[in-house]
Design an enzyme around this catalytic site. Structure first.
Site, mmCIF file in Angstrom:
data_model
loop_
_atom_site.group_PDB
_atom_site.id
_atom_site.type_symbol
_atom_site.label_atom_id
_atom_site.label_comp_id
_atom_site.label_asym_id
_atom_site.label_seq_id
_atom_site.Cartn_x
_atom_site.Cartn_y
_atom_site.Cartn_z
ATOM 1 C CG HIS A 1 61.285 4.244 30.990
ATOM 2 N ND1 HIS A 1 61.249 5.560 30.600
ATOM 3 C CD2 HIS A 1 62.079 4.209 32.101
ATOM 4 C CE1 HIS A 1 61.975 6.289 31.443
ATOM 5 N NE2 HIS A 1 62.484 5.493 32.366
ATOM 6 C CG HIS B 1 66.256 3.426 35.137
ATOM 7 N ND1 HIS B 1 66.991 4.475 34.627
ATOM 8 C CD2 HIS B 1 64.960 3.828 35.112
ATOM 9 C CE1 HIS B 1 66.170 5.475 34.323
ATOM 10 N NE2 HIS B 1 64.933 5.103 34.607
ATOM 11 C CE LYS C 1 64.184 9.628 29.605
ATOM 12 N NZ LYS C 1 64.348 8.782 30.780
ATOM 13 C CG HIS D 1 62.643 12.888 33.211
ATOM 14 N ND1 HIS D 1 62.750 11.823 34.070
ATOM 15 C CD2 HIS D 1 62.111 13.907 33.937
ATOM 16 C CE1 HIS D 1 62.311 12.188 35.273
ATOM 17 N NE2 HIS D 1 61.929 13.448 35.223
ATOM 18 C CG HIS E 1 58.637 8.340 33.604
ATOM 19 N ND1 HIS E 1 58.618 9.695 33.439
ATOM 20 C CD2 HIS E 1 59.937 7.986 33.593
ATOM 21 C CE1 HIS E 1 59.857 10.129 33.348
ATOM 22 N NE2 HIS E 1 60.681 9.120 33.433
ATOM 23 C CG ASP F 1 60.933 5.207 35.634
ATOM 24 O OD1 ASP F 1 62.127 5.073 35.273
ATOM 25 O OD2 ASP F 1 60.532 6.160 36.323
HETATM 26 C C1 NCD Z 1 65.247 6.992 37.737
HETATM 27 C C2 NCD Z 1 66.569 6.371 38.188
HETATM 28 O O1 NCD Z 1 66.696 6.065 39.376
HETATM 29 O O2 NCD Z 1 67.453 6.188 37.351
HETATM 30 N N1 NCD Z 1 64.490 7.400 38.885
HETATM 31 C C3 NCD Z 1 63.140 7.581 38.947
HETATM 32 O O3 NCD Z 1 62.659 8.047 39.979
HETATM 33 N N2 NCD Z 1 62.356 7.273 37.942
HETATM 34 C C4 NCD Z 1 65.522 8.124 36.823
HETATM 35 C C5 NCD Z 1 64.289 8.600 36.102
HETATM 36 O O4 NCD Z 1 63.767 7.902 35.225
HETATM 37 O O5 NCD Z 1 63.824 9.687 36.424
HETATM 38 ZN ZN ZN Z 2 63.293 6.242 34.140
#
Ligand code: NCD
Ligand code: ZN
Length: 343
Positions: free
Chosen positions: A14, A16, A99, A136, A174, A247
């Site tokens: 996971h 970003h 997702k 989520h 998460h 995450d």
């Molecule tokens: C994530 C993001 O910034 O894209 N932020 C986070 O706090 N985890 C989005 C998410 O996974 O909720």
């Molecule tokens: Zn995330």
């Protein structure tokens, strides 16, 4: 005391990466250590089609040219996702999951699902073709306390979802609560969960230590100590339902140090090192490899990586800032020390 730790190369289930220059700044942190990563689709606009995922995958591939790193793509579920797009995703071989963000739950989730019933056709197709749904798991109603949103989601949405789609492969992403760890442990084998390093290492006091700490703010938000302890117990249990998902979520420093700071903690610069600390603190360093390198691949039906990485016990200081495109981000532990380092 163990001073070196050799593991099968781990994967991050996971992450970003964002896009463009920001992505090109951060992706090397992951590609240096991890073999593969499940790439979140919450771009602006989101990755909703196989064509979007293919184009994004090509950009990630260009940014990691020369490395063996493999991005594993996901689609962003919306009220309009059609079954045929799900089947195309499965057939592509490079889209590995879909997702689900409740609309408005977190960063770039405006296109999220407003009601799971609206996504029924897509979810039925995922169940039929075996494409996992990544959740989520938070409700968004303003009347639900932010610290309870995951537990309420499990009761109100996850339990009914699994009753309606008993063979659907689901990853509760998460997880942050004892309720989530217990629910997943008790569920059948098609239900798993990722756990971040920061939720293993910190409780909600970290948000307010000597003042408000925007770089400790993420969603789902850090919880009380008993929840952290339940997550550690799940992570080190050896139960194959629990696996590594950082995450890691980069935001420019200025957009976090703000009157309305963004949610997201950046951990990719030291991800496996942070997990090593958490496992060592729990007296379970010998359980790290299965959590980081085996369980996720097994759940996704992918081969485990065949090469290895080595961590050495070495104290080092995390930089205050790291580049993020034209800007900078503040990584977790900025200016503080870590006790493991990948060699
Ligand atoms: C994530 C993001 O910034 O894209 N932020 C986070 O706090 N985890 C989005 C998410 O996974 O909720
Ligand atoms: Zn995330």
């Amino acid at each position: 005391m163990t001073d070196t730790l050799t593991l099968t190369r781990p994967d991050d289930w996971h992450i970003h990466f964002r896009d463009g220059a920001a992505m090109r700044s951060v992706i090397a942190d992951t590609a240096r250590v991890f073999g593969r990563a499940i790439v979140m689709p919450n771009l602006k606009p989101p990755v909703v089609s196989v064509a979007d995922a293919e184009a994004y995958r090509n950009r990630l591939g260009e940014a990691t040219a020369g490395s063996a790193f493999q991005p594993l793509m996901t689609l962003y579920l919306t009220d309009n996702t059609r079954a045929e797009e799900i089947l195309r995703a499965k057939a592509s071989g490079f889209v590995h999951a879909v997702k689900y963000y409740p609309a408005g739950a977190t960063t770039n989730s405006d296109s999220g699902v407003t009601d799971l019933a609206k996504a029924a056709e897509a979810i039925a197709a995922m169940e039929a073709c075996g494409l996992p749904l990544l959740l989520h798991g938070e409700v968004t109603h303003s009347e639900v306390d932010i610290f309870d949103r995951e537990a309420v989601f499990i009761e109100q949405h996850l339990a009914p979802l699994l009753r309606n789609y008993p063979r659907l492969n689901v990853v509760l992403e998460h997880i942050t609560t004892r309720q989530a760890a217990e629910f997943v442990a008790a569920a059948p084998a098609n239900v798993a969960a990722t756990i971040t390093a920061h939720h293993l290492l910190y409780n909600r006091n970290a948000l307010f230590q000597g003042g408000i700490r925007p770089h400790m703010y993420c969603l789902p938000v850090l919880k009380r100590e008993p929840h952290r302890l339940a997550l550690v117990e799940a992570a080190v249990s050896g139960n194959p339902k629990f696996f590594l998902g950082t995450d890691s979520a980069p935001h420019a420093t200025g957009s976090k140090e703000s009157s309305c700071g963004c949610a997201g903690i950046y951990t990719a610069h030291a991800a496996i090192e942070l997990y090593a600390e958490a496992f060592e603190d729990a007296g379970a360093l010998d359980r790290l490899e299965a959590f980081a390198s085996f369980h996720g691949a097994d759940f996704y039906g992918l081969p485990r990586n065949s090469d290895r990485i080595t961590l050495k016990r070495e104290t080092w200081t995390v930089p205050q800032q790291l580049p993020m495109g034209e800007d900078f981000l503040t990584p977790l532990r900025a200016g503080e020390s870590l006790r493991w380092k990948v060699v």
